[in-house]
Each structure stands twice: as structure tokens, then as C-alpha cells.
Design a protein around this motif. Structure first.
Motif, PDB file in Angstrom:
ATOM      1  N   GLY A 227      47.634   5.305  -7.969  1.00  0.00           N
ATOM      2  CA  GLY A 227      46.661   4.224  -7.993  1.00  0.00           C
ATOM      3  C   GLY A 227      46.034   3.918  -6.650  1.00  0.00           C
ATOM      4  O   GLY A 227      45.099   3.106  -6.567  1.00  0.00           O
ATOM      5  N   MET A 228      46.521   4.556  -5.584  1.00  0.00           N
ATOM      6  CA  MET A 228      46.024   4.259  -4.233  1.00  0.00           C
ATOM      7  C   MET A 228      44.671   4.892  -3.958  1.00  0.00           C
ATOM      8  O   MET A 228      43.814   4.316  -3.293  1.00  0.00           O
ATOM      9  N   GLY A 229      44.460   6.114  -4.479  1.00  0.00           N
ATOM     10  CA  GLY A 229      43.274   6.879  -4.111  1.00  0.00           C
ATOM     11  C   GLY A 229      43.585   7.789  -2.946  1.00  0.00           C
ATOM     12  O   GLY A 229      44.567   7.577  -2.206  1.00  0.00           O
ATOM     13  N   PRO A 230      42.802   8.816  -2.744  1.00  0.00           N
ATOM     14  CA  PRO A 230      43.029   9.734  -1.621  1.00  0.00           C
ATOM     15  C   PRO A 230      42.700   9.075  -0.291  1.00  0.00           C
ATOM     16  O   PRO A 230      41.821   8.214  -0.219  1.00  0.00           O
ATOM     17  N   ASN A 231      43.403   9.476   0.744  1.00  0.00           N
ATOM     18  CA  ASN A 231      43.138   8.911   2.070  1.00  0.00           C
ATOM     19  C   ASN A 231      41.856   9.458   2.687  1.00  0.00           C
ATOM     20  O   ASN A 231      41.184   8.780   3.465  1.00  0.00           O
ATOM     21  N   VAL A 232      41.530  10.707   2.317  1.00  0.00           N
ATOM     22  CA  VAL A 232      40.311  11.348   2.806  1.00  0.00           C
ATOM     23  C   VAL A 232      39.629  12.035   1.632  1.00  0.00           C
ATOM     24  O   VAL A 232      40.294  12.687   0.819  1.00  0.00           O
ATOM     25  N   VAL A 233      38.310  11.873   1.535  1.00  0.00           N
ATOM     26  CA  VAL A 233      37.526  12.609   0.552  1.00  0.00           C
ATOM     27  C   VAL A 233      36.512  13.466   1.300  1.00  0.00           C
ATOM     28  O   VAL A 233      35.740  12.951   2.122  1.00  0.00           O
ATOM     29  N   LEU A 234      36.539  14.767   1.035  1.00  0.00           N
ATOM     30  CA  LEU A 234      35.565  15.692   1.606  1.00  0.00           C
ATOM     31  C   LEU A 234      34.599  16.055   0.484  1.00  0.00           C
ATOM     32  O   LEU A 234      34.964  16.766  -0.456  1.00  0.00           O
ATOM     33  N   ASP A 235      33.386  15.540   0.561  1.00  0.00           N
ATOM     34  CA  ASP A 235      32.407  15.731  -0.506  1.00  0.00           C
ATOM     35  C   ASP A 235      31.607  16.997  -0.251  1.00  0.00           C
ATOM     36  O   ASP A 235      30.668  17.012   0.541  1.00  0.00           O
ATOM     37  N   CYS A 236      32.004  18.074  -0.960  1.00  0.00           N
ATOM     38  CA  CYS A 236      31.303  19.353  -0.849  1.00  0.00           C
ATOM     39  C   CYS A 236      30.325  19.562  -2.004  1.00  0.00           C
ATOM     40  O   CYS A 236      29.692  20.619  -2.101  1.00  0.00           O
ATOM     41  N   VAL A 237      30.211  18.566  -2.880  1.00  0.00           N
ATOM     42  CA  VAL A 237      29.224  18.611  -3.957  1.00  0.00           C
ATOM     43  C   VAL A 237      27.887  18.084  -3.451  1.00  0.00           C
ATOM     44  O   VAL A 237      26.825  18.655  -3.701  1.00  0.00           O
ATOM     45  N   CYS A 238      27.967  16.966  -2.728  1.00  0.00           N
ATOM     46  CA  CYS A 238      26.811  16.426  -1.996  1.00  0.00           C
ATOM     47  C   CYS A 238      25.657  16.032  -2.920  1.00  0.00           C
ATOM     48  O   CYS A 238      24.486  16.316  -2.650  1.00  0.00           O
ATOM     49  N   ALA A 239      26.013  15.390  -4.022  1.00  0.00           N
ATOM     50  CA  ALA A 239      25.022  14.834  -4.937  1.00  0.00           C
ATOM     51  C   ALA A 239      25.057  13.308  -4.832  1.00  0.00           C
ATOM     52  O   ALA A 239      25.959  12.726  -4.217  1.00  0.00           O
ATOM     53  N   LYS A 240      24.088  12.675  -5.435  1.00  0.00           N
ATOM     54  CA  LYS A 240      24.053  11.214  -5.435  1.00  0.00           C
ATOM     55  C   LYS A 240      25.361  10.651  -5.987  1.00  0.00           C
ATOM     56  O   LYS A 240      26.005   9.792  -5.367  1.00  0.00           O
ATOM     57  N   TRP A 241      25.761  11.150  -7.149  1.00  0.00           N
ATOM     58  CA  TRP A 241      26.942  10.603  -7.812  1.00  0.00           C
ATOM     59  C   TRP A 241      28.222  10.914  -7.068  1.00  0.00           C
ATOM     60  O   TRP A 241      29.164  10.102  -7.063  1.00  0.00           O
ATOM     61  N   SER A 242      28.300  12.098  -6.424  1.00  0.00           N
ATOM     62  CA  SER A 242      29.559  12.478  -5.767  1.00  0.00           C
ATOM     63  C   SER A 242      29.829  11.612  -4.550  1.00  0.00           C
ATOM     64  O   SER A 242      30.978  11.217  -4.293  1.00  0.00           O
ATOM     65  N   MET A 243      28.787  11.277  -3.807  1.00  0.00           N
ATOM     66  CA  MET A 243      28.980  10.404  -2.647  1.00  0.00           C
ATOM     67  C   MET A 243      29.409   9.010  -3.099  1.00  0.00           C
ATOM     68  O   MET A 243      30.316   8.406  -2.519  1.00  0.00           O
ATOM     69  N   GLU A 244      28.786   8.512  -4.150  1.00  0.00           N
ATOM     70  CA  GLU A 244      29.145   7.191  -4.663  1.00  0.00           C
ATOM     71  C   GLU A 244      30.580   7.181  -5.181  1.00  0.00           C
ATOM     72  O   GLU A 244      31.343   6.245  -4.918  1.00  0.00           O
ATOM     73  N   GLN A 245      30.964   8.223  -5.895  1.00  0.00           N
ATOM     74  CA  GLN A 245      32.317   8.291  -6.436  1.00  0.00           C
ATOM     75  C   GLN A 245      33.353   8.443  -5.333  1.00  0.00           C
ATOM     76  O   GLN A 245      34.458   7.887  -5.414  1.00  0.00           O
ATOM     77  N   ALA A 246      33.014   9.201  -4.278  1.00  0.00           N
ATOM     78  CA  ALA A 246      33.932   9.388  -3.156  1.00  0.00           C
ATOM     79  C   ALA A 246      34.273   8.052  -2.506  1.00  0.00           C
ATOM     80  O   ALA A 246      35.445   7.752  -2.227  1.00  0.00           O
ATOM     81  N   VAL A 247      33.256   7.215  -2.287  1.00  0.00           N
ATOM     82  CA  VAL A 247      33.476   5.904  -1.664  1.00  0.00           C
ATOM     83  C   VAL A 247      34.277   4.999  -2.591  1.00  0.00           C
ATOM     84  O   VAL A 247      35.137   4.233  -2.152  1.00  0.00           O
ATOM     85  N   GLU A 248      34.020   5.101  -3.881  1.00  0.00           N
ATOM     86  CA  GLU A 248      34.729   4.268  -4.851  1.00  0.00           C
ATOM     87  C   GLU A 248      36.203   4.657  -4.944  1.00  0.00           C
ATOM     88  O   GLU A 248      37.085   3.786  -5.062  1.00  0.00           O
ATOM     89  N   LEU A 249      36.501   5.966  -4.858  1.00  0.00           N
ATOM     90  CA  LEU A 249      37.872   6.450  -5.063  1.00  0.00           C
ATOM     91  C   LEU A 249      38.756   6.369  -3.824  1.00  0.00           C
ATOM     92  O   LEU A 249      39.973   6.238  -3.939  1.00  0.00           O
ATOM     93  N   VAL A 250      38.180   6.486  -2.641  1.00  0.00           N
ATOM     94  CA  VAL A 250      38.989   6.604  -1.429  1.00  0.00           C
ATOM     95  C   VAL A 250      39.878   5.380  -1.240  1.00  0.00           C
ATOM     96  O   VAL A 250      39.533   4.258  -1.639  1.00  0.00           O
ATOM     97  N   SER A 251      41.025   5.598  -0.634  1.00  0.00           N
ATOM     98  CA  SER A 251      42.009   4.523  -0.454  1.00  0.00           C
ATOM     99  C   SER A 251      41.535   3.502   0.583  1.00  0.00           C
ATOM    100  O   SER A 251      40.626   3.779   1.369  1.00  0.00           O
ATOM    101  N   PRO A 252      42.131   2.332   0.606  1.00  0.00           N
ATOM    102  CA  PRO A 252      41.885   1.422   1.723  1.00  0.00           C
ATOM    103  C   PRO A 252      42.175   2.124   3.050  1.00  0.00           C
ATOM    104  O   PRO A 252      43.125   2.900   3.162  1.00  0.00           O
ATOM    105  N   ALA A 253      41.345   1.852   4.025  1.00  0.00           N
ATOM    106  CA  ALA A 253      41.431   2.494   5.340  1.00  0.00           C
ATOM    107  C   ALA A 253      41.148   3.996   5.258  1.00  0.00           C
ATOM    108  O   ALA A 253      41.506   4.752   6.166  1.00  0.00           O
ATOM    109  N   GLY A 254      40.521   4.422   4.168  1.00  0.00           N
ATOM    110  CA  GLY A 254      40.250   5.838   3.978  1.00  0.00           C
ATOM    111  C   GLY A 254      38.964   6.303   4.638  1.00  0.00           C
ATOM    112  O   GLY A 254      38.171   5.505   5.148  1.00  0.00           O
TER     113      GLY A 254
END
Length: 338
Positions: A227-254
Motif C-alpha cells: 500500500g506504500m507505493g514505489p519509492n522511485v518511478v522511472l517513466d519510460c512510457v512518457c505519455a500523458k497518462w503515465s506521468m500522471e499515474q507515476a506521480v499518483e502511485l509514488v510513495s511519500p518522499a518518493g
């Protein structure tokens, strides 16, 4: 000598150019063996790279053998195997003074702004020709530059041992990010819509893989991270939705790292960045990452032996580009033989 030149959108040909000569004492002449085709090269071919100018010898991923050295060259000898660093920077601007020549105000990238590596011979400053052990096969050596991108991205994301890293997309760059993150001791989750790409990610060390065509990625990632989310997200898809989802999923202080760009702007709520104190950063090319990348390639040559999926002689370079465009699911890395 033969060189592959992108003339304009959707037009490439092999031309005979004059063999270059050493003109400065700190230069080396390199006989190029292999040049990789990168996604950015495909964008140049398709007329979709806003930074490129035409006509242009393409290629920023290349490896070869030193054929001659200038009088002041001290670290390289004739016969050494090298990989080329494709960045030219001024050394004087703010970015350069802070060790970030990859975003130099006057940046020149081989194959984009200046002539690239898909030619039989080229001249490099000694500092831009990095020696690699001659026992390493050319098809592994040519991966050194893509691996630097992985090291730059993981550096921008401050990946630490024990961090949970979500790598969105398991194409060439996603796989190189995986290699870099695993070398730093991270726990890695990779995603894709192509099962074969995920199978290969497992081979390279992915701890978990998610086929997003079959599973809900967000639900699975939260499940894997308690339930924490990943500490780091590396967005290699680089679409509108992937960037938004990366920010939503990343953990606090991520940390979220964007490795590219798309035509549609993302919409990210300010409150999400503020509430979790998310660091959202971009990454471009690499800065001083060749030593680490070459060491990784040298230590893992056997593992990387089948990373290259297609090889084409330079005379069939147009066919190579067409294959990359028409069969992306079949490609990890295409190389051109010179």
C-alpha cells in the motif's frame, strides 16, 4: 567510406563520404564496427524529433576499434576497443560548470545536431572515446551508451539500496534502467504490454513484472508494496497518462523521473506533489556515466549476449528502420554493421 545519412523525413540512404583524418593531437581515429538504432533515431527518420537537423549521419550509439592516435593521446592505443560518447558541450555555461554537460546551453549530440556514428570511420577527442575490454563482443559493447541512460535516470531518481523502483515500460531504455537499478541494490518492478519483453526483464533481474494488458497496474503495484507505493518511478512510457499515474502511485518522499516526452501535456494536481513531497525530475542523455556503464557491460557480457535482436549491414539500413517501425514488439536493439 560508407555512411548512413537521413536526408529528410522517411528518407535514408548510404553515401560515400571522405574518410576523416586526425587534425588535433588529442584525437583518435575510430573504425566503427556497430551502430545501434535508438528510438530517438527512429523519431528523426520519421520527422518527429524537434531537435534534429537534416541531412544527418545518424547514430549516437557506436563502438569500434582505434586505428590511429594523435601525438598527445596517452590513454588509448591503436587496436583498443572503444565506445563513443556522443555529447559535445561548451564547458563554460551554468550546467557545464555544475557537472551537467548533458544539458549544456550549446549542447551538440552526434546524430542529432552534428554528424553521428553510423559511418565506417570517425574522429573523436580522446576524452570521448572510452576503452572497453577487447574480450567483450561488439554486440555487447554497443550497449554501453544505452546503459548510461539507465545510470543517469537512476542517479536523477537517487536510487538507493533497498528502494522499490517501478520501471514503466520494458523497451530498450526500460531494460537499461533495470540493469542500473539492480546494480544499485534496488527491488525492481517492471511493466509492459508485451509478454516477451517482460520475460526478458525477468532474465535481467526484475523482481516482479506486470503485464498491464492483463492486470491493473496500480492495484498490483500497491499490493506488492504493502500500500506504500514505489519509492522511485522511472517513466519510460512518457505519455500523458503515465506521468500522471507515476506521480499518483509514488510513495511519500518518493521520486519520479521522466525519461522522454509526448505531444500531450500532463495534468498533475499540485496537492499530490505537496502532500507526499514528491520530487519530479527530468533526465536527458548522461553526465559522467560511461565508466559505470562500461563496467556493468564488462561484468555482464554473458547475460547481455542476446540483448541485440536484429543485425543489418549498412547497405540495408533503410530495411532496419522499417523493421523498427513496423515490428516494435520484436525489437530490443537493432544494430547496423559497418
Amino acid at each position: 567510406m560508407k555512411a548512413a545519412v537521413i536526408l529528410k523525413k522517411d528518407e535514408i540512404e548510404v553515401r560515400e563520404l571522405e574518410k576523416p583524418q586526425i587534425t588535433q593531437p588529442n584525437q583518435v581515429l575510430v573504425h566503427v564496427k556497430l551502430t545501434g538504432i535508438c528510438g530517438s533515431d527512429v523519431h528523426i527518420y520519421k520527422g518527429e524529433n524537434p531537435f534534429a537537423s537534416y541531412p544527418r549521419v545518424f547514430g549516437h550509439e557506436f563502438t569500434g576499434e582505434v586505428e590511429a592516435v594523435g601525438s598527445d593521446v596517452t590513454k588509448l592505443r591503436v587496436g583498443d576497443h572503444v565506445v563513443g560518447e556522443p555529447i559535445v558541450s561548451c564547458g563554460e555555461c551554468y550546467a557545464c560548470r555544475h557537472g551537467r554537460h548533458n544539458v549544456c546551453e550549446k549542447l551538440g549530440v552526434m546524430g542529432v545536431h552534428i554528424e553521428g556514428g553510423c559511418r565506417e570511420y570517425l574522429v573523436l577527442d580522446e576524452s570521448k572515446a572510452h576503452r572497453i575490454d577487447s574480450s567483450i563482443p561488439w554486440n555487447c559493447a554497443v550497449l554501453s551508451e544505452p546503459v548510461t541512460i539507465g545510470f543517469q535516470a537512476t542517479s536523477r531518481g537517487d536510487v538507493q539500496e533497498g528502494d522499490v523502483v517501478l520501471i514503466m515500460g520494458s523497451g530498450t531504455i526500460g531494460l537499461c534502467c533495470l540493469l542500473a537499478a539492480k546494480s544499485k541494490g534496488a527491488i525492481c518492478i517492471t511493466t509492459d504490454i508485451v509478454a516477451k519483453k517482460l520475460e526478458y526483464a525477468k532474465k535481467l533481474g526484475a523482481d516482479y513484472v506486470i503485464d498491464v494488458s492483463r492486470e491493473d497496474m496500480a492495484q498490483k503495484v500497491l499490493e506488492l508494496t504493502g500500500g506504500m507505493g514505489p519509492n522511485v518511478v522511472l517513466d519510460c512510457v512518457c505519455a500523458k497518462w503515465s506521468m500522471e499515474q507515476a506521480v499518483e502511485l509514488v510513495s511519500p518522499a518518493g521520486r519520479v523521473v521522466e525519461l522522454g516526452f509526448g505531444p500531450i501535456k500532463s495534468e498533475i494536481p499540485h496537492v499530490t506533489l505537496m502532500r507526499k513531497e514528491v520530487s519530479l525530475v527530468g533526465t536527458r542523455l548522461q553526465a559522467n556515466k560511461f565508466p559505470a556503464a562500461i563496467r556493468l557491460v564488462e561484468e555482464n557480457a554473458e547475460l547481455l549476449a542476446d540483448f541485440v535482436t536484429q543485425r543489418y549491414p549498412v547497405e540495408r539500413v533503410e530495411e532496419a528502420f522499417r523493421f523498427a517501425i513496423e515490428h516494435p514488439a520484436e525489437v530490443r536493439k537493432i544494430v547496423v554493421e559497418l
